[in-house]
Write an enzyme that holds these catalytic residues in place. Structure first.
Site, mmCIF file in Angstrom:
data_model
loop_
_atom_site.group_PDB
_atom_site.id
_atom_site.type_symbol
_atom_site.label_atom_id
_atom_site.label_comp_id
_atom_site.label_asym_id
_atom_site.label_seq_id
_atom_site.Cartn_x
_atom_site.Cartn_y
_atom_site.Cartn_z
ATOM 1 N N HIS A 258 -25.803 9.209 13.525
ATOM 2 C CA HIS A 258 -26.352 8.043 13.124
ATOM 3 C C HIS A 258 -26.496 8.183 11.272
ATOM 4 C CE1 HIS A 258 -27.378 6.935 17.105
ATOM 5 N NE2 HIS A 258 -27.510 8.224 17.239
ATOM 6 N N GLN B 58 12.610 -10.744 14.886
ATOM 7 C CA GLN B 58 13.045 -10.250 13.525
ATOM 8 C C GLN B 58 11.686 -10.056 12.772
ATOM 9 O OE1 GLN B 58 16.381 -12.279 11.463
ATOM 10 N NE2 GLN B 58 14.875 -13.014 10.034
ATOM 11 N N ASN C 225 -15.782 6.617 -9.662
ATOM 12 C CA ASN C 225 -15.383 5.925 -8.560
ATOM 13 C C ASN C 225 -14.658 6.684 -7.590
ATOM 14 O OD1 ASN C 225 -17.279 4.092 -9.155
ATOM 15 N ND2 ASN C 225 -15.815 2.686 -10.088
ATOM 16 N N ASN D 289 22.064 -7.996 18.993
ATOM 17 C CA ASN D 289 20.828 -7.590 19.626
ATOM 18 C C ASN D 289 20.489 -6.211 20.231
ATOM 19 O OD1 ASN D 289 20.762 -10.529 19.229
ATOM 20 N ND2 ASN D 289 20.929 -11.023 21.793
ATOM 21 N N LYS E 24 -19.485 5.509 -14.995
ATOM 22 C CA LYS E 24 -18.984 5.482 -13.352
ATOM 23 C C LYS E 24 -17.712 6.611 -13.335
ATOM 24 C CE LYS E 24 -20.224 3.443 -10.450
ATOM 25 N NZ LYS E 24 -20.064 2.080 -9.947
ATOM 26 N N SER F 291 -14.945 2.588 -14.500
ATOM 27 C CA SER F 291 -15.393 1.370 -14.718
ATOM 28 C C SER F 291 -14.959 0.713 -15.728
ATOM 29 C CB SER F 291 -16.894 1.214 -14.286
ATOM 30 O OG SER F 291 -17.420 -0.103 -14.709
ATOM 31 N N GLU G 20 -11.711 4.854 -0.956
ATOM 32 C CA GLU G 20 -11.877 3.703 -0.508
ATOM 33 C C GLU G 20 -10.499 2.590 -0.161
ATOM 34 O OE1 GLU G 20 -15.475 1.793 -3.017
ATOM 35 O OE2 GLU G 20 -14.074 3.307 -4.374
ATOM 36 N N LYS H 298 9.909 -6.384 11.561
ATOM 37 C CA LYS H 298 10.369 -5.291 10.749
ATOM 38 C C LYS H 298 9.398 -5.155 9.575
ATOM 39 C CE LYS H 298 14.813 -5.991 11.917
ATOM 40 N NZ LYS H 298 14.131 -7.035 12.917
#
Ligand code: ARG
Length: 461
Positions: free
Chosen positions: A154, A320, A283, A108, A281, A275, A288, A323
């Site tokens: 905004h 336990q 990305n 402990n 594409k 893609s 992300e 962890k």
């Protein structure tokens, strides 16, 4: 090993599999061994073991550490955890002296110690990666120091700032993260060893000396609290979750700014993905993923908080479960920080797109209000007047900076020929001189300040 006296039957195979933790807590071996070496020294000082036994234990533990590091150590799941694996290997190696190591100690206080040593080491690792990221950000600041861009609230165009001002804002947030880690460290940096299972031991060890040997700045003052306490794990996971939060917001900005619609920047090929279907594409998966991984970091924090909730005091096996969450957050944050440190310098910044967007005269509507306020118009009145001018400009499709002086005078007699100068973005920025505002003098001062704080080496400068 620990069942021998008390039980007549071996543990059920399924119970062993269910209860073992060595499949993940083996990662603590270095700290477990360091703790045991310091404990053995304390046992020798208290004359519980002889100098010879002490030597055997220390040599044995160091040999086991080498064996683990070489990958040759055979972890035995039936021995439950890292502590029992190391201890059993020691007894195997050196016999009776090894069987004395666990005197005046419990798993402990041992696991509490190992975890604190681990969190201390990882605090330093994460802090140094935060510094690396701040340095990468500072290089970008210096490279794009005068690039103006719209600032948003905004997600709507608000007022002009510079890209460097935005980047310096990120450096500030990561600085708080570093400070938070240091603050958390003050409570982690306390030795729990010597608390035993929960009530200390009739064998009295010099705990202050053990703390000194292991590099702790203090010693826990209550044995029940010492084995109960996982606050430092909760706090550390909160620190890591906050780093994730900051990275996720940075990610989101960059993702939006990399769209064709905005086009302020482009991630380099090395950090973009294609893609499987659409050949054109490009990305921003790395940003992300970082945004997404923040969810895991929160989950890990909530997981430990929930595990600890309403636990009876002192040690319970539930603990336990702390962890895997801890290790996962450490791994996640370390790799996210490394990723950003490599990815940011390679971004292509489209200064022209930023500058063009920042030339929207509406960004300076507030400056027009302040022009009138400086001439004595109450702010609320000036705000309403300029609101009407903006509405007039929109209705008649005249850009705000092209509304004639004669027309302006219809709204307020205080407008003069100098009103046209309001719409120069450069001078609008120069005027923002108060502490924290984006004037170029302020930016230059902050660059110098961060340079000295982040101690740039020649090679990285
Ligand atoms: N594997 C345990 C944990 O991670 C170590 C402490 C076990 N103590 C006990 N009394 N069973 O928490």
């Amino acid at each position: 090993m620990i069942r021998k006296g008390r039980f007549n039957k071996p543990a059920a195979e399924i119970a062993q599999r269910y209860g073992e933790s060595v499949s993940f807590d083996w990662r603590l071996y270095r700290h477990d061994i360091a703790g045991s070496i310091a404990h053995a020294a304390a046992l020798a000082r208290a004359a519980i073991i002889t100098a010879d036994e002490h030597q055997q234990i220390e040599n044995g533990l160091r040999a086991i550490e080498k064996e683990i590091e070489s990958g040759k150590f055979g972890w035995d799941h039936s021995l439950e955890d890292v502590h029992m694996n190391v201890e059993a290997a020691l007894i195997d190696r050196i016999g009776p002296a090894g069987a004395k190591l666990h005197t005046a100690r419990s798993r402990n206080d041992q696991i509490a110690l190992d975890l604190r040593l681990y969190v201390k080491a990882e605090t330093a690792e994460v802090a140094s990666r935060l510094r690396d990221l701040q340095r990468a950000l500072l290089h970008l600041v210096e490279k794009h120091v005068d690039v103006v861009m719209p600032g948003y609230t905004h997600l709507q165009r608000a007022q002009p700032i510079t890209f460097s001002h935005y980047l310096l804002a990120q450096i500030e947030a990561f600085e708080r993260d570093g400070n938070r880690l240091q603050d958390c460290l003050t409570r982690t940096n306390v030795l729990p060893l010597g608390s035993g299972a929960l009530a200390g031991s009739t064998i009295v060890l010099d705990r202050e000396r053990i703390a000194h040997d292991l590099g702790f700045s203090g010693v826990s003052q209550n044995s029940v609290d010492a084995v109960s306490d996982r606050d430092f794990v909760c706090e550390f996971l909160f620190c890591l979750a906050m780093i994730g939060l900051h990275l996720s917001r940075l990610s989101e900005d960059l993702i939006i700014w990399s769209t064709s619609e905005v086009g302020f920047l482009e991630f380099s090929d090395a950090f973009s993905t294609g893609s499987s279907l659409m050949p054109q594409k490009r990305n921003p998966d790395m940003a992300e993923l970082t945004r997404g991984k923040t969810g895991r970091l929160y989950g890990n924090l909530i997981s430990i908080l929930t595990t600890m909730k309403a636990l009876p005091s002192s040690y319970n096996r539930d603990m336990q479960e702390d962890k895997e969450a801890l290790f996962d957050s450490v791994d996640t944050v370390r790799s996210a920080l490394e990723l950003f440190t490599s990815m940011l310098p390679e971004m292509k910044i489209n200064r022209e797109r930023m500058r063009a967007a920042a030339s929207d005269p509406n960004l300076l509507a507030t400056d027009l209000v302040e022009y009138l306020a400086k001439k004595g118009t109450p702010f609320r009145e000036a705000h309403e007047m300029v609101g009407r001018i903006v509405a007039h400009s929109a209705a008649n499709q005249i850009p705000l900076n092209q509304v004639s002086l004669a027309e302006l005078k219809n709204f307020s007699s205080l407008f003069d020929s100098d009103a046209a100068k309001i719409f120069d973005v450069g001078s609008a920025l120069t005027k923002r001189r108060a502490i924290g505002a984006p004037s170029s003098e302020n930016i230059a001062r902050h660059i110098a300040l961060w340079r000295s704080r982040l101690v740039l080496t020649d090679e990285s400068a």
